[in-house]
Design an enzyme around this catalytic site. Structure first.
Site, PDB file in Angstrom:
ATOM      1  N   GLY A  42       0.563  -1.327  -0.262  1.00 44.15           N
ATOM      2  CA  GLY A  42      -0.091   0.016   0.135  1.00 44.15           C
ATOM      3  C   GLY A  42       1.040   1.121   0.054  1.00 44.15           C
ATOM      4  N   GLY A  44      -0.637   4.687   0.249  1.00 44.60           N
ATOM      5  CA  GLY A  44      -1.451   5.860   0.689  1.00 44.60           C
ATOM      6  C   GLY A  44      -0.856   6.918   1.707  1.00 44.60           C
ATOM      7  CG  HIS A 268     -19.355  10.972   4.798  1.00 44.34           C
ATOM      8  ND1 HIS A 268     -20.030  12.085   4.165  1.00 44.34           N
ATOM      9  CD2 HIS A 268     -17.918  11.564   5.081  1.00 44.34           C
ATOM     10  CE1 HIS A 268     -19.002  13.097   4.295  1.00 44.34           C
ATOM     11  NE2 HIS A 268     -17.581  13.151   5.274  1.00 44.34           N
ATOM     12  CB  SER A 286     -15.403  18.233   1.982  1.00 48.45           C
ATOM     13  OG  SER A 286     -15.057  17.731   2.948  1.00 48.45           O
ATOM     14  NE  ARG A 332     -17.256  12.646   8.615  1.00 48.14           N
ATOM     15  CZ  ARG A 332     -16.104  11.815   8.034  1.00 48.14           C
ATOM     16  NH1 ARG A 332     -15.666  10.733   7.945  1.00 48.14           N
ATOM     17  NH2 ARG A 332     -14.911  13.262   7.228  1.00 48.14           N
ATOM     18  CG  HIS A 403     -16.594   8.530   4.364  1.00 49.06           C
ATOM     19  ND1 HIS A 403     -15.712   8.558   2.212  1.00 49.06           N
ATOM     20  CD2 HIS A 403     -16.000   8.846   4.917  1.00 49.06           C
ATOM     21  CE1 HIS A 403     -15.026   8.821   2.939  1.00 49.06           C
ATOM     22  NE2 HIS A 403     -14.831   9.434   4.345  1.00 49.06           N
ATOM     23  CD  GLU A 427     -10.397   2.999   4.979  1.00 49.67           C
ATOM     24  OE1 GLU A 427      -9.469   3.626   4.112  1.00 49.67           O
ATOM     25  OE2 GLU A 427     -11.704   2.701   5.097  1.00 49.67           O
ATOM     26  NE  ARG A 437     -12.167   8.180   8.880  1.00 46.30           N
ATOM     27  CZ  ARG A 437     -12.442   9.042   8.242  1.00 46.30           C
ATOM     28  NH1 ARG A 437     -11.840  10.376   8.818  1.00 46.30           N
ATOM     29  NH2 ARG A 437     -12.973   8.768   7.149  1.00 46.30           N
TER      30      ARG A 437
END
Lengths: 641, 251, 216
Positions: A42, A44, A268, A286, A332, A403, A427, A437
């Site tokens: 990964g 990211g 989300h 966002s 959220r 999300h 993650e 989160r």
């Protein structure tokens, strides 16, 4: 097999744990670092930053990603920002407050020590990123700007327009590029990890498939770091990139790593609603939009008037009504569920009736369209591209979408899983966000793990491992290679009548329905009955064209969907076993009279970590529980009223 | 809606490719272009044919993975925007749509519409970074940066690295890509110590990859999904000229 | 960059040459004396000519080598290619340049070496015993085919310059976001002024606004 879970949380007062731990961890001397090879899967925010940092420290790093460039990892799509306890706004922020907000936001289902450490290193991340040239938003005086975000009453979010993830990732990517140029990191793009290799119980290698040539290869290392992101795509439709998958972590799970809290998924609240049948992904708007946008639906069910035809008195600003002190900035999970509720009451808007308005009229009147454009211009552009509507003139329509996934492989305080040598960051692990989160915390965690935690904790494992890196001709590698090869051949040989995507869509719909924003025992049992059937159909009737020794996107997807079909079941088992509501996990059986999540701290204040018991789903996974010990915070019913 | 697609099919780099015609019917105007291709692929697979290979990932215009030339324009007719942000409502019902890969020598074809763009990574590897060791950074607010400079840096840094600039350029030049990274870091105080070195190395790497030369046609900025301005190419030229002089002067 | 610098020298020459030529409208005396002055420069004139020639050769050499590189940068061409912003002029610089080169060669043969028109041999010196450039130009342009070729050549030169003028600023990094569109517009205006200026001479001749100062 596995005894009690040792989270290895250091002793001492909360605020001193990390410092003490660093002071007493084992180190690897600079001249020994080059003797180690670290496999990072990964690229990211977590993987990219850790590969660059470990390379800089002098380790030899092999970094793998399925994308054609590390710069395309899905961290790039994060829009809103990154939290840090800088207190630049003089509004009373502190490390403790960021810690407390995060642990409360997670509905008290995360470890105090991990979360405190996250808050503690948050400030270093901002320093580091600024130095890398991340162009954060600034005030006219030249100092850094902040904005507020859901779940917090202070303004602590740093941002770069609506492209914060992109800019932070490019910072990490550039650091990674520097190490690639310096020769400390070897990059393997378009290479997917398909299995983990254990030697004497330690993670010492991986099996990969080169997505361009189809070649299946073995790589050995002294430690393996998984930074492979979340599993949100198990729902088919999510805000994740198309390629995001659970394969690496699920393969590790099948090799003995524990999977923790898989049912914790984050829905989300502000995404563009689903429109067509062919929709392949959902686009996030966002959460920062909620700073200036007001969420509402008509008071009357079935009101089909255009939004500007609905007078103020007939609008229900339900978040402001229900949560006066947080209003549109409620966390959220709460915002998402409230949207579902009003839509279930028939008050949803848009063609499908699954949508609510996010209205900027007041903000535009107050601040002017230019200011709004400066803050959210690119988001308004995206919205217009997708829907063909201009959000400066009519309110956006939004609806929740999958999300982020808080669950992930179980790790201890050192970010090492129960399999020695296997480290999991970002993650992909379960550690910091509990059951929900907060906004702008994912970027924080990915970079905290990558720049400032793993580089300190990894030597603790490596110090005893000099010279133990195996050669790839060991039988363990041979066997893993053969297994991967056999599985690939099997997928290609079925030659059935259904496409890979059709299975994925069906699984996704099922999970969204039964294990989505709200869950109940009956629905979960239905899903648990259906998933094995679907899986059986898949292995009988899927059609994967082409062959294995070439660029074959259908084959890539088939392998990932096959894993989702097993993983979905684990998720439902976890959701069924967690007989309480908490954060993103809302069990309809457990709610307060006014519909809030009702936790059961007596029975469920612990981490569920699942152990694979072999042979597909024939044997139910074994549950291990890690009790969450709260020394500092008081468990309270989360209230954002 | 209904469309006739002419899609570039090429099994691998060695085989000769050609345009193959497909029909796409029952397409909703709210379908994205890539979702339309997904649907065509689903039909191809069920009909026993190989699906069309094409790249995409985030499908929201930020990762830069998608790389289609649609009707002769990089990313299709809806500028600024990546191919994944293109919706079928942009086309006339019944239209014929030609779909080709990004074409440039440094972007060798892998299969059908998929090309290898690692050349762009190698340009960044040559110097597109600030050497900032984790742990050594000073307090973030210790160097104020005028908002205007931060904004300009952000505008340049917005590049998504898709390579459309080179794909659209009549000369297959990657100047806009390189200019964006050089400018981003040149606008910031943190980028100053390596400024000279960076531009020289990146331009050398870019030329070494076999990209063409800029003849100032500005086609790149017209197709750029991230709205990178071609005036940054002027900045790159300036940076390069100054850096070359400095190098000559032994600085 | 070399292309840009040599290009700007050539643009300067084109402007200077135009200003010289426009003296034809002031009568034979002006333009013949201008020609005589140039000639009187003697070796200096040759130095200037050599400088211009080298400049031109360098400009052509580098452009062609760049054009070759650019073609190599896209070995497989698009079946269908549309341009959003790139103008025809900007995409055809090599072609327009080569045609302009052919025009320059003809122009030199026509008026400098004077091998294409036998009538020029019959021209007598003007009353002040200078070469009668004025009459030469008028006779030269009285041939409609020659004039047509001039207009075409000038048109391509103009096309070349519409892009080349502003391109110079871009290549040397002398513009920015605000200046770029203005310079592009200014470049286009300059190019078309040059076109109007040059073509006014053959047009005036063909319309008999300018008549030869002497009969053959």
């Amino acid at each position: 097999m596995i005894g009690s879970l040792d989270s290895k949380i250091p002793s001492g007062p909360l605020a001193e744990k990390w410092t003490n731990h660093k002071d007493h961890s084992r180190l690897v001397a600079p001249n020994n670092r080059r003797k180690f090879e670290i496999i990072v899967v990964g690229s990211g925010l977590a993987g990219g930053s850790t590969a660059a940092t470990l390379g800089e420290l002098g380790y030899n790093v092999k970094c793998f990603c399925y994308q054609d460039s590390p710069r395309r990892a899905h961290s790039i799509a994060a829009q809103g920002g990154i939290n840090a306890a800088k207190n630049y706004q003089n509004d009373g922020d502190s490390v403790f407050r960021l810690f407390y907000d995060t642990i409360k936001g997670g509905d008290f289902r995360s470890r105090e020590a991990n979360v405190y450490r996250l808050a503690e290193v948050s400030n270093l991340i901002i320093d580091q990123c600024v130095e890398q040239g991340v162009p954060f938003a600034r005030e006219y005086g030249g100092l850094l700007a902040n904005r507020s975000f859901g779940g917090a009453q202070v303004s602590r979010t740093f941002y770069a327009r609506g492209q914060t993830g992109q800019q932070l990732l490019l910072g990490a990517y550039q650091a990674l590029c520097r190490q690639i140029d310096a020769g400390t990191v070897e990059m393997f793009p378009q290479t997917e990890m398909l299995d983990l290799v254990l030697i004497d119980g330690h993670a010492k290698g991986i099996i990969t498939r080169n997505l361009v040539t189809g070649k299946i290869e073995a790589h050995s290392g002294d430690a393996v770091v998984l930074a492979t992101g979340g599993y949100g795509n198990v729902f088919y439709l999510s805000t994740n990139a198309r390629g995001c998958n659970v394969t690496a972590t699920y393969r590790a799970y099948k090799k003995g790593a524990l999977f923790a809290n898989p049912c914790y998924t984050q829905i989300h609240p502000t995404c563009i609603p689903v429109t067509g049948q062919n929709q392949s992904k959902l686009t996030l708007m966002s959460e920062s939009l909620r700073n200036d946008g007001r969420v509402w639906v008509p008071k009357k069910p079935g009101d089909t008037r255009a939004p500007n035809q609905i007078p103020e008195a007939e609008r229900d600003y339900y978040l402001e009504r229900k949560y006066p002190s947080f209003g549109n900035l409620a966390p959220r999970d709460i915002s998402s569920r409230s949207a579902k509720e009003v839509c279930d009451e028939g008050r949803g808007v848009g063609e499908s009736g699954r949508g609510v308005y996010l209205d900027f009229a007041d903000a535009i009147a107050r601040l002017g369209a230019n200011t709004i454009c400066e803050r959210y211009g690119n988001l308004f552009d995206i919205y217009e591209k997708i829907t063909g509507e201009n959000a400066y003139e009519r309110p956006m329509r939004i609806y929740p979408a999958v999300h982020y996934t808080m669950g992930g492989l179980w790790v201890d305080y050192n970010l090492m899983s129960n399999v020695p040598g296997l480290h999991v960051i970002g993650e992909a692990n379960f550690s910091d966000h509990g059951a929900n989160r907060l906004g702008a915390s994912a970027l924080m965690q990915g970079l905290a793990d990558g720049y400032f935690v793993l580089p300190y904790t990894l030597p603790g494992y490596l110090a005893g491992q000099i010279g133990k890196r195996p050669a790839t001709d060991r039988p363990e590698f041979r066997q893993a290679l053969d297994e991967v090869d056999a599985r690939t051949k099997k997928l290609l040989s079925i030659n059935g009548k259904r496409s890979v995507d059709s299975f994925h869509r069906e699984l996704g719909l099922l999970l969204w329905d039964k294990c989505g924003m709200a869950r109940n025992a009956a629905g979960l049992r239905e899903a648990l009955a259906r998933i094995p059937q679907l899986r059986e159909e898949f292995w009988r009737d899927v059609r994967v064209p082409g062959d294995g020794e070439e660029f074959n996107q259908s084959l890539e997807r088939a392998g990932r969907v096959a894993d989702f079909l097993e993983f979905g079941e684990l998720m439902c088992i976890d959701a069924l076993t967690r007989d309480e509501s908490c954060g993103g996990h809302f069990r309809e059986e457990h709610q307060t009279p006014d519909g809030e999540a009702l936790r059961d701290d007596e029975n469920f204040a612990d981490v569920f970590a699942w152990e694979y018991q072999g042979n597909g789903s024939a044997a139910a996974p074994k549950l291990h529980r890690e009790p969450l010990v709260f020394e500092t915070v008081q468990l309270t019913q989360r209230s954002y009223k | 809606m209904k469309f006739k697609l002419k899609v570039w099919r090429q099994k691998d780099p060695k085989t000769k490719g050609k345009l193959v015609t497909y029909e796409a019917s029952d397409v909703s105007p709210n379908t994205s272009f890539l979702e339309m291709l997904d649907a065509v692929n689903e039909r191809l697979v069920l009909g026993g044919e190989e699906p069309i290979a094409f790249d995409s990932d985030c499908r929201e215009g930020i990762c830069g993975t998608c790389s289609l030339t649609i009707n002769g324009e990089a990313h299709g007719p809806d500028h600024p925007g990546a191919a994944c942000e293109l919706y079928m409502r942009r086309f006339k019902d019944g239209a014929t749509i030609v779909v080709e890969p990004f074409r440039a020598k440094p972007f060798p074809l892998i299969k059908d519409l998929v090309v290898d763009r690692r050349a762009l990574d190698r340009i960044v590897q040559a110097g597109g970074f600030v050497a900032a060791r984790a742990g050594s950074a000073p307090e973030a607010n210790s160097t104020p940066i005028p908002k205007q400079n931060a904004d300009r840096a952000m505008e340049a840094a917005a590049c998504i690295g898709c390579g459309a600039c080179a794909a659209a350029c009549p000369n297959a030049s990657a100047m806009l890509f390189t200019a964006a990274k050089v400018s981003h870091l040149a606008f910031l105080p943190q980028g100053q110590p390596e400024r000279t070195r960076r531009v020289l190395k990146m331009v050398t790497a870019m030329d070494g990859e076999g990209f063409g030369n800029c003849t100032n046609t500005y086609e790149c900025e017209a197709v750029c999904p991230a709205k990178i301005s071609a005036s940054l190419i002027a900045k790159l030229n300036r940076e390069y000229a100054v850096a070359s002089l400095r190098q000559e002067a032994g600085d | 960059m070399i292309v840009a610098v040599t290009g700007v020298v050539l643009i300067a020459f084109v402007i200077g040459h135009l200003l010289g030529n426009l003296q034809i409208f002031l009568g034979p005396d002006w333009v013949n004396s201008y020609a005589e002055h140039l000639r009187a420069l003697g070796p200096l004139l040759w130095i200037i000519r050599a400088f211009l020639l080298v400049n031109l050769l360098v400009h052509i050499f580098f452009t062609i080598s760049l054009a070759i590189e650019n073609r190599r940068a896209r070995p497989v061409h698009y079946t269908k290619k549309d341009y959003v912003k790139a103008t025809f002029a900007s995409r055809s610089m090599a072609l327009s340049g080569l045609i302009v080169l052919a025009f320059i060669l003809y122009h030199l043969a026509h008026f400098t070496v004077r091998v294409t028109d036998p009538r020029f041999l019959l021209l007598k010196a003007d009353p002040l015993n200078r070469y009668d450039v004025y009459s030469m130009m008028v006779y030269g342009f009285q041939n409609p085919y020659a004039s047509a070729f001039y207009v075409i050549g000038l048109f391509l030169l103009t096309l070349h310059l519409t892009h080349g003028t502003s391109s110079f600023f871009q290549s040397l990094g002398l513009n920015d976001q605000k200046l770029t569109p203005r310079l592009a517009a200014a470049g286009r205006i300059l190019a078309w002024l040059i076109f109007v200026g040059y073509t006014s001479i053959p047009v005036a001749v063909l319309l008999h606004l300018l008549k030869p100062a002497q009969q053959l």
